[in-house]
Motif scaffolding. Structure first.
Motif, short mmCIF file in Angstrom:
data_model
loop_
_atom_site.label_atom_id
_atom_site.label_comp_id
_atom_site.label_asym_id
_atom_site.label_seq_id
_atom_site.Cartn_x
_atom_site.Cartn_y
_atom_site.Cartn_z
N GLN A 237 74.84 61.53 44.06
CA GLN A 237 75.35 62.84 44.47
C GLN A 237 76.62 62.71 45.31
N ARG A 238 76.64 61.73 46.19
CA ARG A 238 77.85 61.53 47.00
C ARG A 238 79.02 61.14 46.12
N TYR A 239 78.76 60.27 45.16
CA TYR A 239 79.83 59.82 44.26
C TYR A 239 80.33 60.98 43.41
N VAL A 240 79.42 61.86 42.98
CA VAL A 240 79.79 63.02 42.15
C VAL A 240 80.60 64.03 42.95
N ASN A 241 80.17 64.31 44.17
CA ASN A 241 80.74 65.41 44.94
C ASN A 241 82.00 65.03 45.72
N ASP A 242 82.11 63.79 46.14
CA ASP A 242 83.28 63.35 46.90
C ASP A 242 84.21 62.58 45.96
N THR A 243 85.04 63.32 45.22
CA THR A 243 85.85 62.69 44.17
C THR A 243 87.23 62.25 44.66
N THR A 244 87.52 62.45 45.94
CA THR A 244 88.85 62.09 46.45
C THR A 244 88.84 60.85 47.34
N SER A 245 87.67 60.50 47.88
CA SER A 245 87.60 59.35 48.80
C SER A 245 87.53 58.04 48.03
N PRO A 246 88.06 56.96 48.62
CA PRO A 246 87.94 55.63 48.00
C PRO A 246 86.54 55.07 48.22
N LEU A 247 85.64 55.34 47.30
CA LEU A 247 84.25 54.90 47.41
C LEU A 247 84.01 53.65 46.57
N CYS A 248 82.98 52.90 46.94
CA CYS A 248 82.53 51.78 46.11
C CYS A 248 81.03 51.89 45.94
N LEU A 249 80.59 51.91 44.69
CA LEU A 249 79.17 51.93 44.38
C LEU A 249 78.81 50.60 43.73
N ILE A 250 77.81 49.92 44.30
CA ILE A 250 77.38 48.62 43.79
C ILE A 250 75.93 48.73 43.32
N GLY A 251 75.67 48.30 42.09
CA GLY A 251 74.30 48.38 41.59
C GLY A 251 74.08 47.43 40.43
N THR A 252 72.88 47.43 39.91
CA THR A 252 72.54 46.60 38.76
C THR A 252 72.74 47.41 37.48
N HIS A 253 72.91 46.68 36.37
CA HIS A 253 73.01 47.35 35.08
C HIS A 253 71.72 48.12 34.78
N ASP A 254 70.57 47.58 35.16
CA ASP A 254 69.31 48.25 34.89
C ASP A 254 69.22 49.60 35.59
N ALA A 255 69.70 49.67 36.84
CA ALA A 255 69.57 50.89 37.62
C ALA A 255 70.67 51.90 37.35
N TRP A 256 71.89 51.40 37.02
CA TRP A 256 73.04 52.29 36.92
C TRP A 256 73.74 52.26 35.56
N GLY A 257 73.36 51.35 34.68
CA GLY A 257 74.09 51.19 33.43
C GLY A 257 73.59 52.01 32.26
N VAL A 258 72.45 52.68 32.42
CA VAL A 258 71.86 53.45 31.32
C VAL A 258 71.34 54.78 31.88
N ALA A 259 71.57 55.86 31.12
CA ALA A 259 70.98 57.18 31.43
C ALA A 259 71.39 57.71 32.81
N VAL A 260 72.59 57.36 33.26
CA VAL A 260 73.11 57.88 34.53
C VAL A 260 74.37 58.67 34.25
N ASP A 261 74.42 59.90 34.75
CA ASP A 261 75.61 60.73 34.61
C ASP A 261 76.18 60.99 35.99
N GLY A 262 77.50 60.94 36.11
CA GLY A 262 78.12 61.22 37.40
C GLY A 262 79.12 60.18 37.85
N LEU A 263 79.33 59.14 37.03
CA LEU A 263 80.27 58.08 37.41
C LEU A 263 81.61 58.26 36.70
N GLN A 264 81.88 59.47 36.20
CA GLN A 264 83.10 59.69 35.42
C GLN A 264 84.37 59.65 36.26
N SER A 265 84.25 59.84 37.58
CA SER A 265 85.43 59.82 38.45
C SER A 265 85.63 58.42 39.02
#
Length: 293
Positions: A200-228
């Motif tokens: 939600q933070r990554y989706v809503n805060d589209t102007t800040s320099p954010l870094c999201l770190i995760g595994t392919h299992d948790a974030w690589g399938v069936a996740v929407d919101g990383l388009q920015s």
């Protein structure tokens, strides 16, 4: 839903394991038209007794008949058609020489031996990928810190939960205090509430320099919101075209608002070189095959 006159189903991935995955969706769209799941598996999945009990439903049978029935109710938007309306993406292969690599995580030799013992060749192959990923940590962290300082948004996907923690800790020491709180790390070992909070933070805060770190299992399938995302780094490189394609499409999908560069760091002298030769270099062809079949 059984009493609805019309039903519409939407899916980015109609099935991930085999044709048998289609049954539940078809039964919801056309109740009682496709029989029971067992009937569907026998007719269209070449079902047979499994080696360890149950049914083996990984096959395909009566394929022409199934395609004919699906043609009347299914519309497919091709990947190429979808991507024409998006900002686009580029892949960057970065070959890392031995002097650019750090040491593998502590106890990696024992980890490899355990992988062979428990899962044979497949386990050893997967374990080598995770070991190679740990050797690229310094490069990944240095590049990510530079990107964040430039105001860019970065997603790092790796393989093991422990590597997520190590990447986050190293990155926190590399960036300034003003960016430290912009690092989010989560994986399958964390509660779903934390991962959703990060999403939600990554989706809503589209102007800040954010870094999201995760595994392919948790974030690589069936996740929407990383388009920015400006930059995606495949720290651990998936070993099948389907997983690799799924991970890439987290960033290039409807709602994408910027061009994304996907980095593939390749550790020389490791299994990365084989994956590059047999998979990454052929990814566009393989993605078309996955979609078409």
């Amino acid at each position: 839903s059984r009493f609805c006159d019309r039903r519409l189903g939407l899916s980015a991935t109609p099935y991930s394991i085999g044709v048998v995955d289609l049954w539940s969706q078809l039964d919801a769209l056309e109740p009682e038209c496709w029989g029971k799941s067992y009937d569907f598996a026998v007719r269209y999945c070449d079902a047979k007794p499994g080696e360890f009990g149950g049914l083996d439903t990984t096959g395909v049978s009566n394929e022409d008949e199934l395609k004919g029935r699906l043609a009347s109710i299914m519309h497919v938007v091709s990947r190429q058609e979808m991507e024409r309306s998006l900002p686009g993406k580029s892949r960057q292969l970065v070959s890392l020489r031995p002097e650019q690599l750090n040491s593998a995580f502590k106890g990696h030799r024992g980890y490899l031996k355990k992988a062979i013992k428990e899962n044979g060749k497949k386990g050893f192959w997967e374990a080598q990928i995770f070991v190679a990923a740990s050797m690229k940590r310094d490069w990944t962290v240095t590049m990510t810190a530079e990107f964040m300082q430039q105001g860019r948004r970065v997603v790092i996907l790796t393989g093991r939960r422990g590597e997520v923690e190590r990447l986050a800790a190293s990155l926190a020491t590399k960036v300034g205090k003003e960016l430290r709180n912009n690092i989010m790390a989560s994986h399958g070992g964390h509660p779903l509430t934390l991962r959703e909070e990060h999403r939600q933070r990554y989706v809503n805060d589209t102007t800040s320099p954010l870094c999201l770190i995760g595994t392919h299992d948790a974030w690589g399938v069936a996740v929407d919101g990383l388009q920015s995302t400006d930059v995606a780094i495949m720290n651990a490189i998936p070993w099948t075209p389907r997983i690799l394609n799924q991970s890439e499409t987290r960033f290039t999908r409807k709602g994408q608002d910027r061009r994304c560069t996907i980095y593939y760091p390749l550790a020389e002298g490791t299994v990365d070189e084989e994956i590059n030769e047999h998979l990454i270099q052929r990814l566009d062809v393989l993605a078309d095959l996955i979609e078409g079949e």
